[in-house]
Design an enzyme around this catalytic site. Structure first.
Site, mmCIF file in Angstrom:
data_model
loop_
_atom_site.group_PDB
_atom_site.id
_atom_site.type_symbol
_atom_site.label_atom_id
_atom_site.label_comp_id
_atom_site.label_asym_id
_atom_site.label_seq_id
_atom_site.Cartn_x
_atom_site.Cartn_y
_atom_site.Cartn_z
ATOM 1 N N HIS A 1 -15.951 48.101 54.992
ATOM 2 C CA HIS A 1 -16.512 49.399 55.401
ATOM 3 C C HIS A 1 -17.964 49.591 54.943
ATOM 4 O O HIS A 1 -18.643 50.508 55.404
ATOM 5 C CB HIS A 1 -15.605 50.551 54.948
ATOM 6 C CG HIS A 1 -15.781 50.982 53.528
ATOM 7 N ND1 HIS A 1 -14.910 50.639 52.518
ATOM 8 C CD2 HIS A 1 -16.731 51.745 52.948
ATOM 9 C CE1 HIS A 1 -15.327 51.178 51.393
ATOM 10 N NE2 HIS A 1 -16.418 51.861 51.616
ATOM 11 N N ASP B 1 -9.802 46.001 54.557
ATOM 12 C CA ASP B 1 -11.163 46.384 54.149
ATOM 13 C C ASP B 1 -11.761 45.285 53.261
ATOM 14 O O ASP B 1 -11.918 45.440 52.053
ATOM 15 C CB ASP B 1 -11.081 47.725 53.407
ATOM 16 C CG ASP B 1 -12.446 48.356 53.217
ATOM 17 O OD1 ASP B 1 -13.429 47.821 53.779
ATOM 18 O OD2 ASP B 1 -12.522 49.364 52.502
ATOM 19 N N SER C 1 -17.790 51.184 46.125
ATOM 20 C CA SER C 1 -17.117 50.413 47.178
ATOM 21 C C SER C 1 -17.586 48.971 47.220
ATOM 22 O O SER C 1 -18.771 48.691 47.045
ATOM 23 C CB SER C 1 -17.404 51.016 48.542
ATOM 24 O OG SER C 1 -16.519 52.067 48.754
ATOM 25 N N GLY C 2 -16.631 48.078 47.495
ATOM 26 C CA GLY C 2 -16.968 46.670 47.606
ATOM 27 C C GLY C 2 -16.975 45.976 46.261
ATOM 28 O O GLY C 2 -16.918 44.760 46.176
HETATM 29 N N1 ARG Z 1 -15.437 54.627 49.794
HETATM 30 C C1 ARG Z 1 -16.199 54.703 48.602
HETATM 31 C C2 ARG Z 1 -17.508 53.940 48.755
HETATM 32 O O1 ARG Z 1 -17.882 53.652 49.859
HETATM 33 C C3 ARG Z 1 -15.448 54.294 47.395
HETATM 34 C C4 ARG Z 1 -14.368 55.224 47.135
HETATM 35 C C5 ARG Z 1 -13.608 54.945 45.929
HETATM 36 N N2 ARG Z 1 -13.099 56.182 45.549
HETATM 37 C C6 ARG Z 1 -12.295 56.413 44.551
HETATM 38 N N3 ARG Z 1 -11.943 57.612 44.290
HETATM 39 N N4 ARG Z 1 -11.834 55.412 43.838
HETATM 40 O O2 ARG Z 1 -18.248 53.767 47.824
#
Ligand code: ARG
Length: 418
Positions: free
Chosen positions: A227, A272, A368-369
C-alpha cells in the site's frame, strides 16, 4: 654621540645559558617523541586480524539442510560452533585478543560434515606471528584433548590469513545481527533507537519526504508494504535511505524496481507486501545490514515479545520524528484479534496482530512497510511482520495489524531468490 656596536652586544645577550638549556631540552623532547612514535604504533596500535580455518564434525552427518541459510539446523549448529570456540579462546591466554568466530560455510567431504570458520582477533602488529602461532597451538591442543565435537582436519598451520575487506564482508553477511536482548531497558511509549540496533531498517522516500519503512533482506532487496505504492508506482520517484536519522541519512540508494504482490488490491488490506530492488547494492556495515527471514513453518506464539521500528507519527495525527524509534509489543492471536470488540473478522490468515488490547503501544502512520521482528539466540532478529494497518494508533482494542511474512515466504523467494 658615540656609536655603539649594538649588533654584537645583542647576539651576546641572546645566547644566555638558560636559553641554550631550553633549546637543548626542546630538541631532546622532540627527538624522544619522534623516535617513540613507531614503537607506540607497533605496540599499542591494535588492529584486527582475521584467520580462516576448517573443522570436521564427524558426530553429525551432512544433510543439505545445513546449506539452507535460514534452516534451524544450520542456525543451531552455527551457534554451537561459536560457543565452543568462544570457550576455547576465552579460557586461554589469548582471551584479550580474541574477538569472535563465525561459521559461514557447511559442506560434505566423504560423507562427513565440514565447516569453514572465520576467526577475528585484535592485537598490535608486533604480535602478529606470536598470536597466530599461539592460536594454532591452542586450537590444536584443545580440540585434540577435549572430547570436542569439532575436529581439526587440516595440516599445520590450521589458520590461514584473510584480508580485512573479505573477512568483514563475510561477517556482515550474517543476517539479523542487531540489538542485544539482555541489555534491553523497559520502554514506555516507544523510545529512540540506538545506532546499529535495527540496521535493516530503511526509509522509502519521494522527493526527500519519508513515506514508508522497509527492511533490508539482502544487499539489494527491501521488503515493504504494497500500500506504500498506492499513489506513486514509478520506481524512479523513490529513494531508500539507511541509518537511524532521516536527515542526515547514513546512506542512500535509488530504487530500480518495485514488485507489488499480484493479488494486492489498492485500499484493501490483503496481500499487503512488496519487494523493492535497489539500483546499486548497499555496503553492509554494523549500521546497515540485512534481517533474517524465518522459515515458512516458523510460528510466533501469542504473547511473544516483538519489536516494531519506524519513523512514523508518535500518535494519530502527531508529528514525525527524525530519529528512528522502537516499541516493544506482543503477538496477539488471530482469534483474539478477530473478536467482535477488536477487528471483528477483518484479520485474515495472511495477517498477524501485535500490540496490546489496552492500547498505548503501537505503530502509527508512517511506520507502514517497516519491520516487526523477533529475536532468536540473544541478538539474531527475524522479520515476522510488515506494518500494514490498524484503526487509529495505540487505541484500546485496536492493535497493529501486520502482513505475516512466513505466509509469503515462497512469494519472497520467487521474486528475490532469497
Ligand atoms: N497504514 C499506516 C501507514 O501507512 C500504518 C498503520 C499502522 N497503524 C497502526 N495502528 N499500527 O503508515
Amino acid at each position: 654621540m658615540m656609536h655603539q656596536p649594538s649588533a654584537s652586544g645583542r647576539r651576546k645577550s641572546s645566547l644566555k645559558p638558560w636559553m641554550i638549556a631550553i633549546i637543548i631540552a626542546a630538541v631532546v623532547v622532540g627527538l624522544a617523541i619522534i623516535t617513540s612514535l613507531p614503537v607506540y604504533f607497533l605496540v599499542f596500535d591494535q588492529k584486527f586480524h582475521y584467520y580462516l580455518t576448517s573443522f570436521q564434525i564427524p558426530s553429525i552427518e551432512y544433510s543439505p539442510d545445513f546449506s539452507v541459510e535460514y534452516s534451524k539446523n544450520r542456525t543451531d549448529l552455527k551457534q554451537k560452533i561459536s560457543n565452543q570456540i568462544d570457550e576455547i579462546f576465552q579460557r586461554s591466554n589469548l582471551n584479550r585478543h580474541y574477538i569472535k568466530s563465525h561459521a559461514f560455510n557447511f559442506r560434505s567431504s566423504n560423507n562427513d560434515l565440514k565447516t569453514d570458520v572465520l576467526l577475528k582477533f585484535q592485537f598490535a602488529p608486533n604480535k602478529a606471528d606470536t598470536v597466530k602461532r599461539q592460536a594454532d597451538d591452542i586450537l590444536h591442543q584443545k580440540l585434540k584433548l577435549n572430547e570436542s565435537f569439532l575436529k581439526i582436519d587440516t595440516p599445520l598451520p590450521y589458520l590461514r590469513d584473510m584480508n580485512e575487506a573479505k573477512a568483514e564482508h563475510i561477517l556482515h553477511s550474517y543476517c539479523g545481527l542487531g540489538r542485544e536482548l539482555p541489555s534491553m531497558e523497559r520502554i514506555a511509549d516507544g523510545s529512540v533507537a540506538k545506532k546499529a540496533d535495527w540496521p535493516w531498517q530503511a526509509s522509502l522516500q519521494v522527493d526527500g519526504v519519508h513515506f514508508c519503512g522497509a527492511s533490508l533482506i539482502s544487499e539489494e532487496w527491501l521488503l515493504t508494504a504494497a500500500h506504500c505504492f498506492d499513489n506513486y508506482k514509478n520506481p524512479k520517484l523513490w529513494m531508500a535511505s539507511f541509518g537511524t536519522t532521516l536527515s542526515p541519512p547514513l546512506m542512500r540508494r535509488e530504487v530500480q524496481s518495485i514488485i507489488i504482490h499480484e493479488n494486492y488490491a489498492a485500499h484493501k488490506h490483503d496481500d499487503d507486501i512488496a519487494a523493492v530492488k535497489l539500483s546499486t547494492p548497499v555496503i553492509f556495515s554494523d549500521e546497515v545490514h540485512r534481517v533474517c527471514l524465518p522459515d515458512a513453518t516458523f510460528e510466533a506464539l501469542p504473547e511473544s515479545k516483538v519489536f516494531v521500528t519506524g519513523w512514523g507519527a508518535l500518535k494519530a495525527n502527531g508529528h514525525f520524528p527524525n530519529t528512528l524509534r522502537e516499541v516493544k509489543v506482543e503477538i496477539i492471536s488471530n482469534d483474539i484479534c478477530n473478536r467482535v470488540s477488536v477487528y471483528g473478522g477483518a484479520v485474515s490468515s495472511g495477517m498477524i496482530c501485535a500490540g496490546f488490547l489496552r492500547g498505548k503501544l503501537d505503530a502509527c502512520e508512517g511506520d507502514s512497510g517497516g519491520p516487526l521482528v523477533i529475536a532468536r539466540d540473544r541478538n539474531i532478529w527475524y522479520l515476522i511482520g510488515i506494518v500494514s494497518w490498524g484503526i487509529d494508533c495505540g487505541k484500546e482494542n485496536k492493535p497493529g495489524v501486520y502482513t505475516k511474512v512466513t505466509r509469503y515466504r515462497d512469494w519472497i523467494k520467487s521474486k528475490t531468490n532469497i
